[in-house]
Design a protein around this motif. Structure first.
Motif, PDB file in Angstrom:
ATOM      1  N   LEU A 155      20.932   7.717  -6.759  1.00 47.41           N
ATOM      2  CA  LEU A 155      19.593   8.167  -6.374  1.00 47.41           C
ATOM      3  C   LEU A 155      19.489   9.684  -6.381  1.00 47.41           C
ATOM      4  O   LEU A 155      18.487  10.248  -6.828  1.00 47.41           O
ATOM      5  CB  LEU A 155      19.234   7.609  -4.991  1.00 47.41           C
ATOM      6  N   THR A 156      20.534  10.363  -5.885  1.00 47.48           N
ATOM      7  CA  THR A 156      20.523  11.830  -5.897  1.00 47.48           C
ATOM      8  C   THR A 156      20.429  12.352  -7.316  1.00 47.48           C
ATOM      9  O   THR A 156      19.660  13.283  -7.614  1.00 47.48           O
ATOM     10  CB  THR A 156      21.796  12.363  -5.220  1.00 47.48           C
ATOM     11  N   PRO A 172      15.544   8.337 -15.006  1.00 50.67           N
ATOM     12  CA  PRO A 172      15.758   8.224 -13.555  1.00 50.67           C
ATOM     13  C   PRO A 172      14.927   7.133 -12.898  1.00 50.67           C
ATOM     14  O   PRO A 172      15.385   6.488 -11.950  1.00 50.67           O
ATOM     15  CB  PRO A 172      15.365   9.613 -13.029  1.00 50.67           C
ATOM     16  N   VAL A 173      13.715   6.892 -13.395  1.00 50.47           N
ATOM     17  CA  VAL A 173      12.881   5.841 -12.813  1.00 50.47           C
ATOM     18  C   VAL A 173      13.484   4.469 -13.089  1.00 50.47           C
ATOM     19  O   VAL A 173      13.522   3.589 -12.210  1.00 50.47           O
ATOM     20  CB  VAL A 173      11.442   5.941 -13.359  1.00 50.47           C
ATOM     21  N   LEU A 174      13.987   4.257 -14.299  1.00 49.60           N
ATOM     22  CA  LEU A 174      14.601   2.979 -14.648  1.00 49.60           C
ATOM     23  C   LEU A 174      15.841   2.712 -13.808  1.00 49.60           C
ATOM     24  O   LEU A 174      16.027   1.602 -13.273  1.00 49.60           O
ATOM     25  CB  LEU A 174      14.953   2.968 -16.139  1.00 49.60           C
ATOM     26  N   VAL A 175      16.694   3.721 -13.664  1.00 50.98           N
ATOM     27  CA  VAL A 175      17.907   3.537 -12.868  1.00 50.98           C
ATOM     28  C   VAL A 175      17.565   3.335 -11.395  1.00 50.98           C
ATOM     29  O   VAL A 175      18.167   2.501 -10.713  1.00 50.98           O
ATOM     30  CB  VAL A 175      18.854   4.739 -13.044  1.00 50.98           C
ATOM     31  N   ALA A 176      16.582   4.092 -10.895  1.00 47.64           N
ATOM     32  CA  ALA A 176      16.184   3.934  -9.493  1.00 47.64           C
ATOM     33  C   ALA A 176      15.691   2.515  -9.238  1.00 47.64           C
ATOM     34  O   ALA A 176      15.989   1.916  -8.191  1.00 47.64           O
ATOM     35  CB  ALA A 176      15.100   4.948  -9.132  1.00 47.64           C
ATOM     36  N   MET A 182       0.827  -1.205   0.000  1.00 45.51           N
ATOM     37  CA  MET A 182       0.000   0.000   0.000  1.00 45.51           C
ATOM     38  C   MET A 182       0.864   1.258   0.000  1.00 45.51           C
ATOM     39  O   MET A 182       0.571   2.241  -0.693  1.00 45.51           O
ATOM     40  CB  MET A 182      -0.929  -0.005   1.213  1.00 45.51           C
ATOM     41  N   THR A 183       1.933   1.230   0.772  1.00 49.18           N
ATOM     42  CA  THR A 183       2.823   2.395   0.838  1.00 49.18           C
ATOM     43  C   THR A 183       3.430   2.704  -0.523  1.00 49.18           C
ATOM     44  O   THR A 183       3.466   3.863  -0.958  1.00 49.18           O
ATOM     45  CB  THR A 183       3.937   2.138   1.870  1.00 49.18           C
ATOM     46  N   VAL A 184       3.899   1.668  -1.211  1.00 47.92           N
ATOM     47  CA  VAL A 184       4.580   1.865  -2.492  1.00 47.92           C
ATOM     48  C   VAL A 184       3.593   2.201  -3.612  1.00 47.92           C
ATOM     49  O   VAL A 184       3.779   3.163  -4.359  1.00 47.92           O
ATOM     50  CB  VAL A 184       5.396   0.610  -2.854  1.00 47.92           C
ATOM     51  N   LEU A 185       2.528   1.438  -3.723  1.00 52.47           N
ATOM     52  CA  LEU A 185       1.627   1.586  -4.868  1.00 52.47           C
ATOM     53  C   LEU A 185       0.897   2.929  -4.870  1.00 52.47           C
ATOM     54  O   LEU A 185       0.622   3.485  -5.942  1.00 52.47           O
ATOM     55  CB  LEU A 185       0.613   0.441  -4.882  1.00 52.47           C
ATOM     56  N   LEU A 186       0.586   3.449  -3.706  1.00 49.12           N
ATOM     57  CA  LEU A 186      -0.176   4.696  -3.634  1.00 49.12           C
ATOM     58  C   LEU A 186       0.709   5.931  -3.487  1.00 49.12           C
ATOM     59  O   LEU A 186       0.197   7.038  -3.370  1.00 49.12           O
ATOM     60  CB  LEU A 186      -1.173   4.634  -2.474  1.00 49.12           C
ATOM     61  N   SER A 187       2.017   5.742  -3.503  1.00 50.96           N
ATOM     62  CA  SER A 187       2.928   6.882  -3.340  1.00 50.96           C
ATOM     63  C   SER A 187       2.728   7.964  -4.400  1.00 50.96           C
ATOM     64  O   SER A 187       2.623   9.146  -4.065  1.00 50.96           O
ATOM     65  CB  SER A 187       4.379   6.392  -3.337  1.00 50.96           C
ATOM     66  N   GLY A 216       9.334  13.168  -8.104  1.00 48.38           N
ATOM     67  CA  GLY A 216      10.174  12.576  -7.073  1.00 48.38           C
ATOM     68  C   GLY A 216       9.568  11.321  -6.493  1.00 48.38           C
ATOM     69  O   GLY A 216      10.273  10.362  -6.164  1.00 48.38           O
ATOM     70  N   ALA A 217       8.229  11.298  -6.373  1.00 55.26           N
ATOM     71  CA  ALA A 217       7.561  10.119  -5.822  1.00 55.26           C
ATOM     72  C   ALA A 217       7.708   8.916  -6.744  1.00 55.26           C
ATOM     73  O   ALA A 217       7.809   7.778  -6.270  1.00 55.26           O
ATOM     74  CB  ALA A 217       6.086  10.422  -5.581  1.00 55.26           C
ATOM     75  N   TRP A 218       7.721   9.148  -8.067  1.00 58.10           N
ATOM     76  CA  TRP A 218       7.900   8.027  -8.995  1.00 58.10           C
ATOM     77  C   TRP A 218       9.287   7.402  -8.829  1.00 58.10           C
ATOM     78  O   TRP A 218       9.446   6.182  -8.936  1.00 58.10           O
ATOM     79  CB  TRP A 218       7.680   8.482 -10.430  1.00 58.10           C
ATOM     80  N   VAL A 219      10.299   8.237  -8.569  1.00 60.64           N
ATOM     81  CA  VAL A 219      11.635   7.695  -8.313  1.00 60.64           C
ATOM     82  C   VAL A 219      11.620   6.878  -7.027  1.00 60.64           C
ATOM     83  O   VAL A 219      12.181   5.774  -6.958  1.00 60.64           O
ATOM     84  CB  VAL A 219      12.673   8.835  -8.237  1.00 60.64           C
ATOM     85  N   ASN A 220      10.977   7.420  -5.984  1.00 60.32           N
ATOM     86  CA  ASN A 220      10.836   6.678  -4.725  1.00 60.32           C
ATOM     87  C   ASN A 220      10.154   5.338  -4.939  1.00 60.32           C
ATOM     88  O   ASN A 220      10.573   4.300  -4.418  1.00 60.32           O
ATOM     89  CB  ASN A 220      10.001   7.508  -3.736  1.00 60.32           C
ATOM     90  N   THR A 221       9.067   5.369  -5.692  1.00 64.19           N
ATOM     91  CA  THR A 221       8.306   4.142  -5.952  1.00 64.19           C
ATOM     92  C   THR A 221       9.164   3.116  -6.685  1.00 64.19           C
ATOM     93  O   THR A 221       9.123   1.920  -6.386  1.00 64.19           O
ATOM     94  CB  THR A 221       7.051   4.477  -6.777  1.00 64.19           C
ATOM     95  N   ALA A 222       9.945   3.592  -7.647  1.00 65.01           N
ATOM     96  CA  ALA A 222      10.802   2.682  -8.404  1.00 65.01           C
ATOM     97  C   ALA A 222      11.848   2.028  -7.511  1.00 65.01           C
ATOM     98  O   ALA A 222      12.110   0.818  -7.625  1.00 65.01           O
ATOM     99  CB  ALA A 222      11.486   3.442  -9.542  1.00 65.01           C
TER     100      ALA A 222
END
Length: 415
Positions: free
Chosen positions: A328-329, A227-231, A65-70, A348-354
């Motif tokens: 990540l930075t 950035p999402v792919l690398v994250a 839930m934490t990841v999918l709804l981020s 930024g949230a999409w990077v976190n989610t990835a």
């Protein structure tokens, strides 16, 4: 909400920007909750039910839930502003965690109730990290200062996730595990209220810019792919390493404390790498550096599988850590640059989610591989995934540059 560069760009200069320290430290208090909550929930549910299987299921539901709804929670911040979005989320999250702590305080709690409370809490964690990075972007005009701010943010976040379990461990000497869940609720509520009370956050308003041309919106979406792919690749590496180090220690009959020391070396390496990366005035662009960092991490992870003993493994893992925080930075910097108006927190949230999704996938995949393949092959396979993500992102970066040039020509022709 921006401020001019206060002299020589440095970490100290970042914190000298008006309201920067107050805002940043308030966000860190709230974000410390994310370092304490996972282990606290796991221990409290285990104690309340007496079942590791139930605890694992509850943690999986909470994490999912934490990841999918981020991204959705970040979208609310972009649409309604930090104050209107973060306060209700923080209060709902803290309230559900408090209820979970109360229910699990003593053994014998119903597993279904614990699961329901965990799922509910997982829907509401306020995106303090992405929002703080969006605040940094609006607060700093100098790109070199912004790079240092993101570096400082990334390193301190790493330290929060290291110190969080230590705080819970110290608390367990005097209180049951549920006290750690209650502490997490208190931290996120107090930190979020202090964060949105800062003048630079309280004065922030939703982006009211007119919708961009479709070409620019498409370019922003394409810009986020790298950035999402690398994250995600970095997440796979980190998630895999946790289990790989445990398997390495188990095969060689080392004690469980060895695992903690090796993973601590990973965190130290990541912190050192993040500070060095933020302090350097790079001449190459972030989109060029990012694939190289991912490839460096993948190769080092593969080499770690050749370690003949604990000492070499620890040094190699620390070297792998040197690439994590910089990758990540840099991902966050590129995401911020690519984000169209009204999408900065979500980017930024999409990077976190990835990162989180990659970590879960890495742990799950390695858990299966370790049971069927030699450990060195598992290290190599994990490194290959991260290396592939880096190589693929390099190809994606070229596509973004080409599409950006074409879009700019099209816009100019239509002007």
């Amino acid at each position: 909400m921006s401020a001019p560069s206060p002299g020589r760009p440095s970490y100290a200069a970042v914190l000298r920007v008006p309201y920067a320290r107050r805002t940043f430290f308030a966000a860190l208090v709230g974000r410390l909750s994310y370092g304490t909550v996972s282990i606290a929930v796991m221990l409290s549910v285990t104690r309340a039910t007496g079942s590791y299987a139930v605890a694992g299921t509850v943690m999986a539901l909470f994490g999912a839930m934490t990841v999918l709804l981020s991204p959705l929670r970040a979208a609310f911040v972009d649409r309604y502003g930090p104050r209107r979005a973060l306060i209700p989320m923080a209060l709902a999250y803290a309230g559900l965690l408090t209820a979970l702590a109360a229910v699990s305080w003593r053994p014998g709690a119903p597993a279904l109730l614990l699961g329901a409370l965990a799922v509910g809490a997982g829907a509401f964690p306020p995106p303090l990290g992405p929002t703080m990075r969006a605040v940094w972007s609006g607060l700093l005009d100098d790109q070199r200062l912004l790079q240092r701010a993101y570096g400082l943010d990334g390193v301190t976040e790493e330290l929060l996730f290291v110190s969080g379990p230590l705080i819970v461990g110290a608390l367990l000497r005097w209180a049951p595990p549920a006290a750690g869940v209650a502490l997490s609720a208190l931290l996120v509520a107090a930190g979020t209220v202090a964060f949105v009370s800062s003048p630079v956050v309280a004065g922030a308003r939703p982006d009211a810019a007119k919708p961009e041309r479709s070409a620019k919106r498409l370019r922003g979406a394409r810009g986020l792919m790298q950035p999402v792919l690398v994250a995600a690749g970095v997440g796979v590496a980190v998630g895999a390493l946790d289990l790989l180090v445990m398997a390495f220690a188990g095969q060689r009959r080392y004690g469980d404390d060895v695992v903690a020391w090796v993973l601590a070396a990973l965190s130290v390496g990541s912190a050192v790498g993040g500070l060095l990366n933020g302090a350097v005035d790079w001449r190459t662009s972030a989109r060029v550096r990012l694939p190289l960092l991912a490839c460096g991490l993948g190769l080092t992870l593969a080499v770690a599988g050749l370690a003949p003993g604990l000492g070499v493994l620890t040094v190699t893992v620390a070297c792998a850590g040197l690439f994590i925080a910089p990758a990540l930075t840099t991902s966050y910097l590129i995401a911020d640059e690519s984000a169209p108006p009204g999408f900065r927190t979500q980017a930024g949230a999409w990077v976190n989610t990835a990162v989180n999704a990659g970590g879960s996938a890495g742990s799950a995949a390695v858990g299966v591989l370790v049971a069927h393949l030699p450990l060195g092959v598992c290290f190599a396979a994990s490194g290959a995934v991260t290396l592939t993500a880096g190589a693929a992102s390099l190809w994606g970066a070229r596509g973004v540059a080409t599409s950006a040039a074409a879009a700019d020509r099209g816009v100019s022709a239509g002007a």
